[in-house]
Motif scaffolding. Structure first.
Motif, PDB file in Angstrom:
ATOM      1  N   SER A   7       0.847  -1.188   0.000  1.00 25.90           N
ATOM      2  CA  SER A   7       0.000   0.000   0.000  1.00 25.90           C
ATOM      3  C   SER A   7       0.884   1.240   0.000  1.00 25.90           C
ATOM      4  CB  SER A   7      -0.930   0.012   1.216  1.00 25.90           C
ATOM      5  OG  SER A   7      -0.172   0.061   2.414  1.00 25.90           O
ATOM      6  N   GLY A   9       1.116   3.580  -2.577  1.00 24.91           N
ATOM      7  CA  GLY A   9       1.438   4.150  -3.873  1.00 24.91           C
ATOM      8  C   GLY A   9       0.502   5.297  -4.225  1.00 24.91           C
ATOM      9  N   GLY A  10       0.834   5.989  -5.306  1.00 24.57           N
ATOM     10  CA  GLY A  10       0.004   7.097  -5.747  1.00 24.57           C
ATOM     11  C   GLY A  10       0.735   7.981  -6.723  1.00 24.57           C
ATOM     12  N   LEU A  11       0.141   9.130  -6.994  1.00 20.22           N
ATOM     13  CA  LEU A  11       0.718  10.114  -7.909  1.00 20.22           C
ATOM     14  C   LEU A  11       1.445  11.182  -7.093  1.00 20.22           C
ATOM     15  CD1 LEU A  11       0.981  11.453 -10.717  1.00 20.22           C
ATOM     16  CD2 LEU A  11      -1.235  12.567 -10.265  1.00 20.22           C
ATOM     17  N   VAL A  12       2.686  11.440  -7.471  1.00 20.90           N
ATOM     18  CA  VAL A  12       3.482  12.430  -6.758  1.00 20.90           C
ATOM     19  C   VAL A  12       4.298  13.221  -7.766  1.00 20.90           C
ATOM     20  CG1 VAL A  12       5.372  10.792  -6.348  1.00 20.90           C
ATOM     21  CG2 VAL A  12       5.087  12.768  -4.823  1.00 20.90           C
ATOM     22  N   LEU A  18       7.122   9.513  -0.979  1.00 26.65           N
ATOM     23  CA  LEU A  18       6.072   8.547  -0.677  1.00 26.65           C
ATOM     24  C   LEU A  18       6.654   7.514   0.274  1.00 26.65           C
ATOM     25  CD1 LEU A  18       4.285   7.680  -4.071  1.00 26.65           C
ATOM     26  CD2 LEU A  18       3.268   8.849  -2.107  1.00 26.65           C
ATOM     27  N   THR A  91       8.770   5.815 -11.671  1.00 22.27           N
ATOM     28  CA  THR A  91       7.413   5.351 -11.946  1.00 22.27           C
ATOM     29  C   THR A  91       7.410   3.867 -12.272  1.00 22.27           C
ATOM     30  OG1 THR A  91       6.688   7.519 -12.749  1.00 22.27           O
ATOM     31  CG2 THR A  91       5.442   5.592 -13.507  1.00 22.27           C
ATOM     32  N   THR A 112       1.876  -2.088  -5.747  1.00 23.38           N
ATOM     33  CA  THR A 112       1.243  -0.786  -5.595  1.00 23.38           C
ATOM     34  C   THR A 112       1.891   0.157  -6.607  1.00 23.38           C
ATOM     35  OG1 THR A 112       0.631   0.960  -4.019  1.00 23.38           O
ATOM     36  CG2 THR A 112       2.806  -0.011  -3.743  1.00 23.38           C
ATOM     37  N   VAL A 114       3.272   3.436  -8.283  1.00 17.07           N
ATOM     38  CA  VAL A 114       3.853   4.749  -8.007  1.00 17.07           C
ATOM     39  C   VAL A 114       4.015   5.482  -9.333  1.00 17.07           C
ATOM     40  CG1 VAL A 114       5.903   5.967  -7.197  1.00 17.07           C
ATOM     41  CG2 VAL A 114       5.028   3.988  -5.926  1.00 17.07           C
ATOM     42  N   THR A 115       3.448   6.665  -9.418  1.00 15.35           N
ATOM     43  CA  THR A 115       3.561   7.492 -10.618  1.00 15.35           C
ATOM     44  C   THR A 115       4.171   8.828 -10.233  1.00 15.35           C
ATOM     45  OG1 THR A 115       1.592   6.450 -11.571  1.00 15.35           O
ATOM     46  CG2 THR A 115       2.336   8.512 -12.563  1.00 15.35           C
TER      47      THR A 115
END
Length: 118
Positions: A7, A9-12, A18, A91, A112, A114-115
């Motif tokens: 868990s 992950g996401g856009l950064v 992160l 990414t 997860t 990661v972008t």
């Protein structure tokens, strides 16, 4: 049943941070080395970092050294990856993987994403 769940992950944006987590169950977490591995769709997997069973020893790939840090909490059966100074080339899908007796990953989570993008 061995289970690893990533868990965090996401856009950064580039330069951001992160913290990924991996919760494990179904085996004696404190007895195994654990790795983070990442993969860009369409490319092969890239090893990112590994941590010893006790957490005393860590190694990181040259591409992330000084920016990422692997850690673990054996009391909570949880692995972490702190990622700082993120770059677009970071990414990828990030997986945690248990390292088996042959020093190769034998169980993987589902990853997860990661972008890193502006």
């Amino acid at each position: 049943q061995v289970n690893l769940v990533e868990s965090g992950g996401g856009l950064v944006q580039p330069g951001g941070s992160l913290r990924l987590s991996c919760e494990v169950s179904g085996f004696t977490f404190r007895s195994y080395m654990i790795s983070w591995v990442r993969q860009v769709p369409g490319k092969g997997p890239e090893w990112v970092a590994i941590i010893s069973a006790s957490g005393a020893d860590t190694k990181h790939a040259d591409s992330v050294k000084g920016r990422f840090a692997i850690s673990r909490d054996n009391a909570k059966n949880t692995l972490h990856l702190q990622m700082n100074s993120l770059k677009p080339e970071d990414t990828a899908l990030y997986y945690c993987a248990r390292v088996g007796d042959d020093d190769l990953p034998d169980y993987w989570g589902k990853g997860t994403l990661v972008t890193v993008s502006s």
